[in-house]
Design an enzyme around this catalytic site. Structure first.
Site, PDB file in Angstrom:
ATOM      1  CB  SER A 110      34.459   5.442  23.151  1.00  0.00           C
ATOM      2  OG  SER A 110      34.749   6.593  22.399  1.00  0.00           O
ATOM      3  CG  HIS A 118      40.932   9.199  17.847  1.00  0.00           C
ATOM      4  ND1 HIS A 118      40.664  10.132  18.814  1.00  0.00           N
ATOM      5  CD2 HIS A 118      39.822   9.142  17.051  1.00  0.00           C
ATOM      6  CE1 HIS A 118      39.436  10.615  18.622  1.00  0.00           C
ATOM      7  NE2 HIS A 118      38.915  10.029  17.559  1.00  0.00           N
ATOM      8  CE  LYS A 130      36.132   4.586  26.807  1.00  0.00           C
ATOM      9  NZ  LYS A 130      35.484   3.935  27.950  1.00  0.00           N
TER      10      LYS A 130
HETATM   11  N1  LIG Z   1      33.450  11.982  27.434  1.00  0.00           N
HETATM   12  C1  LIG Z   1      33.110  11.625  26.218  1.00  0.00           C
HETATM   13  O1  LIG Z   1      32.878  12.470  25.316  1.00  0.00           O
HETATM   14  C2  LIG Z   1      32.957  10.160  25.902  1.00  0.00           C
HETATM   15  C3  LIG Z   1      32.699   9.787  24.589  1.00  0.00           C
HETATM   16  C4  LIG Z   1      32.464   8.440  24.316  1.00  0.00           C
HETATM   17  C5  LIG Z   1      32.511   7.490  25.335  1.00  0.00           C
HETATM   18  N2  LIG Z   1      32.795   7.897  26.610  1.00  0.00           N
HETATM   19  C6  LIG Z   1      32.799   6.859  27.656  1.00  0.00           C
HETATM   20  O2  LIG Z   1      31.482   6.802  28.195  1.00  0.00           O
HETATM   21  C7  LIG Z   1      31.534   6.329  29.553  1.00  0.00           C
HETATM   22  C8  LIG Z   1      30.795   7.318  30.447  1.00  0.00           C
HETATM   23  O3  LIG Z   1      31.442   8.579  30.362  1.00  0.00           O
HETATM   24  P1  LIG Z   1      31.100   9.791  31.379  1.00  0.00           P
HETATM   25  O4  LIG Z   1      31.902  10.973  30.934  1.00  0.00           O
HETATM   26  O5  LIG Z   1      29.634   9.949  31.512  1.00  0.00           O
HETATM   27  O6  LIG Z   1      31.682   9.173  32.713  1.00  0.00           O
HETATM   28  P2  LIG Z   1      32.224   9.907  34.026  1.00  0.00           P
HETATM   29  O7  LIG Z   1      31.284  11.020  34.404  1.00  0.00           O
HETATM   30  O8  LIG Z   1      33.667  10.267  33.850  1.00  0.00           O
HETATM   31  O9  LIG Z   1      32.070   8.737  35.114  1.00  0.00           O
HETATM   32  C9  LIG Z   1      32.980   7.686  35.190  1.00  0.00           C
HETATM   33  C10 LIG Z   1      32.457   6.690  36.200  1.00  0.00           C
HETATM   34  O10 LIG Z   1      33.428   5.643  36.329  1.00  0.00           O
HETATM   35  C11 LIG Z   1      33.766   5.516  37.717  1.00  0.00           C
HETATM   36  N3  LIG Z   1      35.142   5.119  37.888  1.00  0.00           N
HETATM   37  C12 LIG Z   1      36.256   5.751  37.434  1.00  0.00           C
HETATM   38  N4  LIG Z   1      37.367   5.079  37.828  1.00  0.00           N
HETATM   39  C13 LIG Z   1      36.934   4.023  38.565  1.00  0.00           C
HETATM   40  C14 LIG Z   1      37.579   2.969  39.256  1.00  0.00           C
HETATM   41  N5  LIG Z   1      38.929   2.865  39.296  1.00  0.00           N
HETATM   42  N6  LIG Z   1      36.829   2.050  39.899  1.00  0.00           N
HETATM   43  C15 LIG Z   1      35.476   2.140  39.872  1.00  0.00           C
HETATM   44  N7  LIG Z   1      34.796   3.113  39.244  1.00  0.00           N
HETATM   45  C16 LIG Z   1      35.519   4.045  38.593  1.00  0.00           C
HETATM   46  C17 LIG Z   1      33.546   6.917  38.282  1.00  0.00           C
HETATM   47  O11 LIG Z   1      33.423   6.839  39.703  1.00  0.00           O
HETATM   48  P3  LIG Z   1      33.666   8.169  40.615  1.00  0.00           P
HETATM   49  O12 LIG Z   1      32.409   8.982  40.502  1.00  0.00           O
HETATM   50  O13 LIG Z   1      33.905   7.628  41.964  1.00  0.00           O
HETATM   51  O14 LIG Z   1      34.863   8.888  40.026  1.00  0.00           O
HETATM   52  C18 LIG Z   1      32.255   7.300  37.587  1.00  0.00           C
HETATM   53  O15 LIG Z   1      31.153   6.677  38.201  1.00  0.00           O
HETATM   54  C19 LIG Z   1      33.022   6.204  29.888  1.00  0.00           C
HETATM   55  O16 LIG Z   1      33.425   4.873  29.680  1.00  0.00           O
HETATM   56  C20 LIG Z   1      33.675   7.114  28.848  1.00  0.00           C
HETATM   57  O17 LIG Z   1      35.020   6.752  28.592  1.00  0.00           O
HETATM   58  C21 LIG Z   1      33.016   9.204  26.908  1.00  0.00           C
END
Ligand SMILES: NC(=O)c1ccc[n+]([C@@H]2O[C@H](COP(=O)([O-])OP(=O)(O)OC[C@H]3O[C@@H](n4cnc5c(N)ncnc54)[C@H](OP(=O)(O)O)[C@@H]3O)[C@@H](O)[C@H]2O)c1
Length: 220
Positions: A110, A118, A130
């Site tokens: 991120s 933040h 992270k």
């Molecule tokens: N949201 C934002 O605006 C943003 C911005 C920058 C970066 N990011 C980062 O970008 C990445 C992708 O984000 P996203 O929002 O697309 O992701 P997301 O839809 O929240 O998906 C998260 C994934 O991680 C898996 N997961 C969560 N906990 C786990 C565990 N304990 N063991 C194994 N797998 C686990 C989930 O599995 P399940 O489906 O089983 O829950 C899912 O496949 C993340 O690292 C996030 O922090 C997000």
């Protein structure tokens, strides 16, 4: 290549898998028990594994050429999620790759990873954890690429009019990008050797000059 995608049930993870298929890669989707995958991935090989189980993780990753890590703590009242998933979970995946000899890893992290003051840190100090995950990957001696996107959006329309702003570590603090474009960057990075051992920050908008990833990142 045969690519393992962890977090493949997530909103970025499934798009990474779809883009990898479009690019002709074979896939192994890594999920956890109870994860739900979209219909578009129903014919892919998938394995449900607990990241804490070394033997299962090693067995699952064996036979793949690269790992794209798209796991991330789901928003929750449990504030330990970022430490468990974004730091420890990433570390465990990196350790497994080292044990079994997978040399190439792409990590979705991120913007602002490592920044203490933040608002996102209200969720379990997520940006600090992270950075810990990133740090373990950087220390690994593997061929890593860290992709740091801005705020993720679900938008799928008009992506052709959107240009990606690529920059080096700690050069962007705000902005957003559709998850589909993040997915394309992750898959593109696999075939761009200039992306190895680089942190690449990405956001997108309509006003940024259009430039290819290879060209953009060879400047930093
Ligand atoms: N949201 C934002 O605006 C943003 C911005 C920058 C970066 N990011 C980062 O970008 C990445 C992708 O984000 P996203 O929002 O697309 O992701 P997301 O839809 O929240 O998906 C998260 C994934 O991680 C898996 N997961 C969560 N906990 C786990 C565990 N304990 N063991 C194994 N797998 C686990 C989930 O599995 P399940 O489906 O089983 O829950 C899912 O496949 C993340 O690292 C996030 O922090 C997000």
């Amino acid at each position: 290549m045969k690519i393992a995608v962890s977090g493949a049930s997530g909103k970025t993870g499934y798009r990474i898998a779809e883009e990898a298929i479009k690019n002709g890669h074979q896939l192994k989707l890594i999920v956890r028990k109870g994860s739900i995958l979209p219909e578009s991935l129903k014919n892919c090989e998938k394995v449900a594994v607990d990241l804490a189980n070394k033997e299962d993780l090693d067995r699952t990753l064996k036979g793949t050429d690269a790992l794209i890590i798209a796991t991330g703590a789901r928003p929750s009242v449990d504030l330990t999620g970022p430490a468990r998933v974004d730091a420890l979970g990433v570390t465990r995946q990196v350790e497994s790759c080292k044990r079994i000899g997978i040399n190439r890893i792409i990590l979705v992290s991120s913007l602002c990873a490592g920044k203490l003051f933040h608002p996102l840190n209200l969720f379990g100090l997520i940006l600090i954890w992270k950075r810990c995950g990133e740090d373990q990957l950087q220390k690994s001696n593997l061929e890593w690429t860290i992709i740091r996107p801005g705020g993720l959006t679900e938008r799928e329309d008009n992506l052709d009019s959107e240009a990606i702003l690529y920059s080096s570590e700690k050069t962007q603090e705000e902005g957003s990008i559709p998850r589909r474009l993040v997915a394309r960057c992750c898959v593109d990075a696999l075939s761009i050797k200039e992306s190895v051992r680089k942190i690449i920050e990405i956001t997108s908008n309509e006003n940024t000059p259009r430039i290819k990833m290879r060209e953009a990142i060879s400047r930093f």
